[in-house]
Design an enzyme around this catalytic site. Sequence first.
Site, PDB file in Angstrom:
ATOM      1  N   ARG A 129       7.072  80.443  41.203  1.00  0.00           N
ATOM      2  CA  ARG A 129       7.166  81.313  42.599  1.00  0.00           C
ATOM      3  C   ARG A 129       7.910  80.799  43.527  1.00  0.00           C
ATOM      4  O   ARG A 129       8.686  81.288  44.563  1.00  0.00           O
ATOM      5  CB  ARG A 129       5.672  81.718  43.149  1.00  0.00           C
TER       6      ARG A 129
ATOM      7  N   GLU B  26      -7.522  69.046  39.433  1.00  0.00           N
ATOM      8  CA  GLU B  26      -8.964  68.868  39.481  1.00  0.00           C
ATOM      9  C   GLU B  26      -9.555  68.522  38.181  1.00  0.00           C
ATOM     10  O   GLU B  26     -10.594  67.544  38.066  1.00  0.00           O
ATOM     11  CB  GLU B  26      -9.544  70.477  39.895  1.00  0.00           C
TER      12      GLU B  26
END
Lengths: 171, 171
Positions: free
Chosen positions: B59, B96
């Site tokens: 994006r 994460e």
Amino acid sequence: MMNLENYIRDVEDFPKKGVLYKDITPLLKSHEATSNALDQFIDQLKGQKIDKVVGIESRGFLFGILLAQKLNVGFVPIRKPGKLPSETLKSTYDLEYGKDTIEIHKDAIETGEQILLHDDVLATGGTAAAACQLIEELGGELVQTNFLLEISALNGVEKIKQYPCVSLLKY
Amino acid sequence: MMNLENYIRDVEDFPKKGVLYKDITPLLKSHEATSNALDQFIDQLKGQKIDKVVGIESRGFLFGILLAQKLNVGFVPIRKPGKLPSETLKSTYDLEYGKDTIEIHKDAIETGEQILLHDDVLATGGTAAAACQLIEELGGELVQTNFLLEISALNGVEKIKQYPCVSLLKY
């Protein structure tokens, strides 16, 4: 007219042995070449009315959004599965080995809107044909498909022959 | 000034339960909102000289290439591993859970070039920090990083605090 071919780099054996890959990054790195390609795309539309430009992830986002801004219309992304967060339509199509899926948001296109579909490369045409199907399922009218370059030997145009197709470069 | 916030859609539980996803597709679908965001990005550069715009897949390609065209400079993509065909520099960073890698072509930037880095969202800052590192390893001078929106609670700005950072929207 600028010869865009000078801005496409041949890379041997990518992504696998025996493939001659057409690299568009030299074109993107040149403002003049990018701007020239954009103008050529616009010329090829011959003034037809476009309501939205649809671009296919991820390199189809590049000239997709440039075309949308140049035409003063909105841009709609077609993405790989699981990337679009709201309600989507999906289309699954065959690859050389296996299958692939693309998605579009259901609210991306209104019935009757005139659509321009863009991707960077037309190869086998599988992705492009799936994208055309999604656009029509949403009620869009496909005015033209366009591509920076087309690998003619793979005959992708055959899969999308019901729509006018423009490729700036053919190999 | 147009309130871009009206063009960002909240999607609950995407990509997983408990996450409130900020969807930028309504903004892209509006020519006016896209154009306005582009103008805001340009204003925030305050006339600083830029030689190239680097955008992060996928994006970040959208406003990345729009900014490059508006500034009359070239565009350089940073991509996911295995996508760029020529010689690359890689950077691996922690997520994460697990790790991720991004790549840039080694010939994408010349020593001393003034670089603008763009991505759509600044979250933990891991990708952005890795991208800044790649740009500096190639000898680029990072003038500014910019983002459509920033998830402030994740404090991504901390990871790229040595560079001026602009986010049009903060959540």
